[in-house]
Motif scaffolding. Structure first.
Motif, PDB file in Angstrom:
ATOM      1  N   ALA A  84      45.367 -50.313  -0.003  1.00  0.00           N
ATOM      2  CA  ALA A  84      44.580 -49.200  -0.281  1.00  0.00           C
ATOM      3  C   ALA A  84      45.337 -47.963   0.028  1.00  0.00           C
ATOM      4  N   SER A  85      45.045 -46.856  -0.721  1.00  0.00           N
ATOM      5  CA  SER A  85      45.438 -45.449  -0.315  1.00  0.00           C
ATOM      6  C   SER A  85      44.471 -44.989   0.876  1.00  0.00           C
ATOM      7  N   PRO A  86      44.937 -43.944   1.596  1.00  0.00           N
ATOM      8  CA  PRO A  86      44.130 -43.470   2.544  1.00  0.00           C
ATOM      9  C   PRO A  86      42.691 -42.950   1.873  1.00  0.00           C
ATOM     10  N   LEU A  87      42.987 -41.994   0.760  1.00  0.00           N
ATOM     11  CA  LEU A  87      41.622 -41.507   0.036  1.00  0.00           C
ATOM     12  C   LEU A  87      40.712 -42.667  -0.696  1.00  0.00           C
ATOM     13  N   GLY A  88      41.541 -43.705  -1.131  1.00  0.00           N
ATOM     14  CA  GLY A  88      40.820 -44.899  -1.844  1.00  0.00           C
ATOM     15  C   GLY A  88      40.138 -45.567  -0.805  1.00  0.00           C
ATOM     16  N   TYR A  89      40.510 -45.591   0.662  1.00  0.00           N
ATOM     17  CA  TYR A  89      39.981 -46.448   1.675  1.00  0.00           C
ATOM     18  C   TYR A  89      38.713 -45.746   2.017  1.00  0.00           C
ATOM     19  N   VAL A  90      38.734 -44.269   2.069  1.00  0.00           N
ATOM     20  CA  VAL A  90      37.579 -43.214   2.601  1.00  0.00           C
ATOM     21  C   VAL A  90      36.346 -43.638   1.399  1.00  0.00           C
ATOM     22  N   ALA A  91      36.807 -43.656   0.255  1.00  0.00           N
ATOM     23  CA  ALA A  91      35.954 -43.798  -0.748  1.00  0.00           C
ATOM     24  C   ALA A  91      35.323 -45.247  -0.768  1.00  0.00           C
ATOM     25  N   MET A  92      35.859 -46.183  -0.133  1.00  0.00           N
ATOM     26  CA  MET A  92      35.109 -47.679   0.173  1.00  0.00           C
ATOM     27  C   MET A  92      34.360 -47.713   1.330  1.00  0.00           C
ATOM     28  N   ALA A  93      34.036 -46.483   2.424  1.00  0.00           N
ATOM     29  CA  ALA A  93      33.583 -46.758   3.632  1.00  0.00           C
ATOM     30  C   ALA A  93      32.177 -47.068   3.394  1.00  0.00           C
ATOM     31  N   ARG A  94      31.301 -46.992   2.228  1.00  0.00           N
ATOM     32  CA  ARG A  94      29.904 -47.462   2.403  1.00  0.00           C
ATOM     33  C   ARG A  94      29.805 -48.983   2.698  1.00  0.00           C
ATOM     34  N   TYR A  95      30.803 -49.787   2.221  1.00  0.00           N
ATOM     35  CA  TYR A  95      30.632 -51.285   2.436  1.00  0.00           C
ATOM     36  C   TYR A  95      31.519 -51.676   3.595  1.00  0.00           C
ATOM     37  N   ASP A  96      30.622 -52.231   4.384  1.00  0.00           N
ATOM     38  CA  ASP A  96      31.209 -52.762   5.794  1.00  0.00           C
ATOM     39  C   ASP A  96      31.755 -54.129   5.566  1.00  0.00           C
ATOM     40  N   ASP A 143      38.402 -44.500  10.111  1.00  0.00           N
ATOM     41  CA  ASP A 143      36.958 -44.833  10.437  1.00  0.00           C
ATOM     42  C   ASP A 143      36.222 -43.801  11.191  1.00  0.00           C
ATOM     43  N   LEU A 144      36.659 -42.939  11.988  1.00  0.00           N
ATOM     44  CA  LEU A 144      35.736 -42.034  12.714  1.00  0.00           C
ATOM     45  C   LEU A 144      35.295 -40.955  11.599  1.00  0.00           C
ATOM     46  N   ARG A 145      35.991 -40.723  10.555  1.00  0.00           N
ATOM     47  CA  ARG A 145      35.459 -39.772   9.638  1.00  0.00           C
ATOM     48  C   ARG A 145      35.434 -38.376  10.070  1.00  0.00           C
ATOM     49  N   ASP A 146      36.009 -38.095  11.142  1.00  0.00           N
ATOM     50  CA  ASP A 146      35.898 -36.704  11.959  1.00  0.00           C
ATOM     51  C   ASP A 146      36.988 -35.850  11.421  1.00  0.00           C
ATOM     52  N   VAL A 163      27.182 -43.511   4.727  1.00  0.00           N
ATOM     53  CA  VAL A 163      27.985 -43.405   6.325  1.00  0.00           C
ATOM     54  C   VAL A 163      28.358 -41.733   6.056  1.00  0.00           C
ATOM     55  N   ALA A 164      28.229 -41.217   7.196  1.00  0.00           N
ATOM     56  CA  ALA A 164      28.581 -39.656   7.112  1.00  0.00           C
ATOM     57  C   ALA A 164      29.982 -39.279   7.315  1.00  0.00           C
ATOM     58  N   GLY A 165      30.528 -38.266   6.733  1.00  0.00           N
ATOM     59  CA  GLY A 165      31.731 -37.444   6.999  1.00  0.00           C
ATOM     60  C   GLY A 165      32.713 -38.143   5.976  1.00  0.00           C
ATOM     61  N   THR A 166      32.493 -39.009   4.852  1.00  0.00           N
ATOM     62  CA  THR A 166      33.402 -39.298   4.039  1.00  0.00           C
ATOM     63  C   THR A 166      33.996 -38.110   3.277  1.00  0.00           C
TER      64      THR A 166
END
Length: 235
Positions: A110-122, A78-81, A131-134
């Protein structure tokens, strides 16, 4: 005594789950019959370690270390750093590929990569936002071994997920890393079962991703026609 959800709450942190275990232990030591029975299911006495083990098993983990690792992984994602994520992966390389499980807002996993791809939806506020950093997070995951097309049994590829959730930056990283442009979602997948990333982007109106996919030639390699809105590049 704290009530427990079936899965981990979306914004859980280690301090929170530790408090839950302590609260249940406190209730048991005060004579709460339900708390005593709950902790006693692990047959380890009324101790903090027993309460933590019981809580971990409630959420589907083998033990407390596995539970806290999963909570920590989501917090880091979630930090996407990029640097923080790379350091976490260096300490826990299995975190790149092991499925994220036991979350109330991702009950199918969810896979970690798939989870990052979903980050635009809260999933808590139920709102869409940029969101930045995805892209950086996706790049780190792929560089450390995350399969760019996911695992064979996954319901959809990370590219399809990025198309559904409208993350053009993640889609671009996946394409640059060799993602299969025309892979299809499984028949039991959510979204558009059996559909490609291109079709998902079109159906959900994710025009930025649609542009990225078309520019990369998605939909043009198959014998079937691409969506009507797509014009395949010449050559």
């Amino acid at each position: 005594m704290t009530e427990l959800s079936a899965g981990l709450p979306p914004r859980a942190d280690i301090a929170q789950v530790r408090r839950i275990a302590k609260d249940r232990l406190r209730a048991a030591r005060a004579g709460d019959a339900d708390a005593i029975a709950w902790i006693s299911e692990v047959d380890a006495g009324l101790t903090l370690s027993a309460s933590q083990l019981r809580l971990a098993r409630h959420y589907g983990f083998a033990g407390w270390p596995a539970l806290t690792l999963e909570v920590a992984r989501r917090r880091v994602l979630d930090l996407r750093d990029a640097d923080t994520l790379a350091a976490f992966i260096a300490a826990h390389p299995e975190a790149v590929t092991s499925e994220m499980t036991s979350w109330t807002d991702h009950q199918r996993g969810a896979s970690p990569l798939g989870y990052v791809a979903m980050a635009r939806y809260d999933t808590v506020a139920r709102e869409w936002h940029d969101v930045a950093g995805t892209a950086a997070a996706a790049h780190v995951l792929i560089a450390h071994g995350a399969p760019v097309d996911g695992l064979p049994d996954d319901p959809e590829t990370p590219l399809i997920t990025a198309a559904s959730y409208g993350d053009a930056d993640v889609a671009a990283v996946l394409i640059a890393s060799g993602a299969d442009l025309d892979a299809l979602a499984k028949p039991h997948a959510g979204g558009v079962p059996g559909g490609s990333a291109l079709l998902h982007a079109a159906v959900f109106g994710m025009t930025d991703v649609l542009d990225v996919l078309v520019a990369a030639g998605a939909g043009c390699a198959r014998s079937r026609r691409p969506p009507r809105s797509v014009t395949c590049p010449a050559g």
